[in-house]
Motif scaffolding. Structure first.
Motif, PDB file in Angstrom:
ATOM      1  N   ASP A  76     -18.340  -3.266  -4.016  1.00 30.54           N
ATOM      2  CA  ASP A  76     -17.139  -2.547  -3.571  1.00 30.54           C
ATOM      3  C   ASP A  76     -17.139  -2.389  -2.045  1.00 30.54           C
ATOM      4  N   ILE A  77     -17.108  -3.534  -1.362  1.00 29.01           N
ATOM      5  CA  ILE A  77     -17.262  -3.546   0.095  1.00 29.01           C
ATOM      6  C   ILE A  77     -16.135  -2.830   0.830  1.00 29.01           C
ATOM      7  N   GLU A  78     -14.991  -2.646   0.183  1.00 27.21           N
ATOM      8  CA  GLU A  78     -13.898  -1.908   0.831  1.00 27.21           C
ATOM      9  C   GLU A  78     -14.307  -0.453   1.048  1.00 27.21           C
ATOM     10  N   GLN A  79     -14.971   0.134   0.062  1.00 26.99           N
ATOM     11  CA  GLN A  79     -15.399   1.528   0.167  1.00 26.99           C
ATOM     12  C   GLN A  79     -16.805   1.678   0.729  1.00 26.99           C
ATOM     13  N   PHE A  80     -17.672   0.699   0.457  1.00 29.63           N
ATOM     14  CA  PHE A  80     -19.086   0.809   0.819  1.00 29.63           C
ATOM     15  C   PHE A  80     -19.546  -0.461   1.547  1.00 29.63           C
ATOM     16  N   PRO A  81     -19.144  -0.635   2.795  1.00 36.21           N
ATOM     17  CA  PRO A  81     -19.432  -1.882   3.507  1.00 36.21           C
ATOM     18  C   PRO A  81     -20.877  -2.051   3.971  1.00 36.21           C
ATOM     19  N   GLU A  82     -21.704  -0.992   3.831  1.00 38.17           N
ATOM     20  CA  GLU A  82     -23.072  -1.085   4.322  1.00 38.17           C
ATOM     21  C   GLU A  82     -24.095  -0.706   3.252  1.00 38.17           C
ATOM     22  N   ILE A  83     -25.233  -1.350   3.342  1.00 39.63           N
ATOM     23  CA  ILE A  83     -26.418  -1.006   2.561  1.00 39.63           C
ATOM     24  C   ILE A  83     -27.443  -0.539   3.587  1.00 39.63           C
ATOM     25  N   LYS A  84     -28.131   0.563   3.290  1.00 45.39           N
ATOM     26  CA  LYS A  84     -29.062   1.112   4.288  1.00 45.39           C
ATOM     27  C   LYS A  84     -30.439   1.368   3.673  1.00 45.39           C
ATOM     28  N   PHE A  85     -31.450   1.208   4.514  1.00 47.78           N
ATOM     29  CA  PHE A  85     -32.812   1.577   4.158  1.00 47.78           C
ATOM     30  C   PHE A  85     -33.406   2.367   5.313  1.00 47.78           C
ATOM     31  N   LYS A  86     -34.042   3.490   4.984  1.00 49.24           N
ATOM     32  CA  LYS A  86     -34.712   4.310   5.996  1.00 49.24           C
ATOM     33  C   LYS A  86     -36.095   4.652   5.473  1.00 49.24           C
ATOM     34  N   SER A  87     -37.117   4.270   6.240  1.00 46.89           N
ATOM     35  CA  SER A  87     -38.487   4.557   5.816  1.00 46.89           C
ATOM     36  C   SER A  87     -38.743   6.060   5.844  1.00 46.89           C
ATOM     37  N   THR A  88     -39.577   6.512   4.883  1.00 46.50           N
ATOM     38  CA  THR A  88     -39.969   7.922   4.830  1.00 46.50           C
ATOM     39  C   THR A  88     -41.476   8.077   5.005  1.00 46.50           C
ATOM     40  N   SER A  89     -42.239   7.058   4.608  1.00 48.31           N
ATOM     41  CA  SER A  89     -43.690   7.076   4.822  1.00 48.31           C
ATOM     42  C   SER A  89     -44.223   5.656   4.702  1.00 48.31           C
ATOM     43  N   ILE A  90     -45.330   5.417   5.384  1.00 48.17           N
ATOM     44  CA  ILE A  90     -45.940   4.086   5.366  1.00 48.17           C
ATOM     45  C   ILE A  90     -47.445   4.269   5.214  1.00 48.17           C
ATOM     46  N   ALA A  91     -48.000   3.614   4.203  1.00 48.79           N
ATOM     47  CA  ALA A  91     -49.437   3.709   3.946  1.00 48.79           C
ATOM     48  C   ALA A  91     -50.060   2.323   4.050  1.00 48.79           C
ATOM     49  N   LYS A  92     -51.219   2.267   4.683  1.00 49.07           N
ATOM     50  CA  LYS A  92     -51.960   1.018   4.788  1.00 49.07           C
ATOM     51  C   LYS A  92     -52.606   0.746   3.442  1.00 49.07           C
ATOM     52  N   ASN A  93     -52.582  -0.512   3.035  1.00 44.08           N
ATOM     53  CA  ASN A  93     -53.128  -0.933   1.750  1.00 44.08           C
ATOM     54  C   ASN A  93     -53.943  -2.200   2.004  1.00 44.08           C
ATOM     55  N   GLY A  94     -55.198  -2.036   2.448  1.00 45.62           N
ATOM     56  CA  GLY A  94     -55.984  -3.188   2.883  1.00 45.62           C
ATOM     57  C   GLY A  94     -55.392  -3.725   4.174  1.00 45.62           C
ATOM     58  N   ASP A  95     -55.036  -4.996   4.189  1.00 51.29           N
ATOM     59  CA  ASP A  95     -54.370  -5.584   5.353  1.00 51.29           C
ATOM     60  C   ASP A  95     -52.857  -5.434   5.278  1.00 51.29           C
ATOM     61  N   ASP A  96     -52.372  -4.908   4.166  1.00 49.55           N
ATOM     62  CA  ASP A  96     -50.941  -4.816   3.926  1.00 49.55           C
ATOM     63  C   ASP A  96     -50.500  -3.348   3.926  1.00 49.55           C
ATOM     64  N   TYR A  97     -49.230  -3.121   3.557  1.00 51.38           N
ATOM     65  CA  TYR A  97     -48.663  -1.784   3.618  1.00 51.38           C
ATOM     66  C   TYR A  97     -47.802  -1.504   2.392  1.00 51.38           C
ATOM     67  N   LYS A  98     -47.668  -0.220   2.096  1.00 52.69           N
ATOM     68  CA  LYS A  98     -46.683   0.279   1.142  1.00 52.69           C
ATOM     69  C   LYS A  98     -45.691   1.076   1.985  1.00 52.69           C
ATOM     70  N   VAL A  99     -44.477   0.547   2.121  1.00 56.99           N
ATOM     71  CA  VAL A  99     -43.446   1.217   2.909  1.00 56.99           C
ATOM     72  C   VAL A  99     -42.484   1.898   1.937  1.00 56.99           C
ATOM     73  N   SER A 100     -42.540   3.216   1.925  1.00 54.08           N
ATOM     74  CA  SER A 100     -41.648   4.008   1.080  1.00 54.08           C
ATOM     75  C   SER A 100     -40.426   4.400   1.899  1.00 54.08           C
TER      76      SER A 100
END
Length: 176
Positions: A76-100
């Motif tokens: 429904d791009i007429e009403q909702f033209p954007e999708i958004k993501f905002k990080s709240t916390s980031i944890a290291k997981n070995g060499d990688d990460y869990k981005v919440s």
């Protein structure tokens, strides 16, 4: 904190979903932006990440399907033209990460966790540092109001509920 930008020529924000219970349809968004703030991209744990996707830029390489995805039955791009993501916390997981973070689609916000792999650092031919990351998560599209579907005569449904979101980003220092 230092600011970083997405190199769109070397990045992709895509997705895949089951079609007719037997195959996958893949697509991507071609227009997006990000605000990434962190002093050191080799340690994302203190990063602030905000990504905005232009939902009108969806493409699956099929015009009819793309138009249907843009309609009120899906994004429904007429009403909702954007999708958004905002990080709240980031944890290291070995060499990688869990981005919440909070993902917003159709004005519905839900928490998600991206598994993020650090791809490394390089220097491009112009002497600019570049950093690579791959991220992936899975969401239930119906939780975000993307509920359209059609039953199949053979059983099952036309479009799967689970959407795999795949992000490949190349970041470099923000320029004025």
């Amino acid at each position: 904190m230092a600011k970083w930008q997405i190199d769109q020529a070397h990045s992709t924000i895509g997705f895949e979903v089951k079609h007719m219970m037997v195959s996958k349809v893949k697509g991507q968004f071609t227009d997006y932006s990000a605000e990434v703030e962190v002093d050191d991209l080799t340690d994302l744990t203190s990063a602030n990440i905000d990504i905005t996707i232009d939902a009108t830029s969806i493409t699956t390489n099929n015009g009819d399907r793309d138009n249907h995805l843009k309609s009120a039955e899906f994004f429904d791009i007429e009403q909702f033209p954007e999708i958004k993501f905002k990080s709240t916390s980031i944890a290291k997981n070995g060499d990688d990460y869990k981005v919440s973070g909070d993902l917003t689609i159709r004005d519905v916000t839900k928490p998600v966790v991206f598994d993020v792999e650090y791809g490394g650092k390089g220097t491009n031919p112009w002497g600019v540092d570049v950093y690579g990351f791959e991220a992936e998560t899975k969401i239930d599209r119906e939780e975000f109001g993307l509920t359209w579907n059609a039953a199949l005569e053979t059983g099952g449904v036309l479009v799967g509920k689970d959407i795999k979101i795949k992000v490949e980003l190349e970041l470099n220092p923000e320029t004025e």
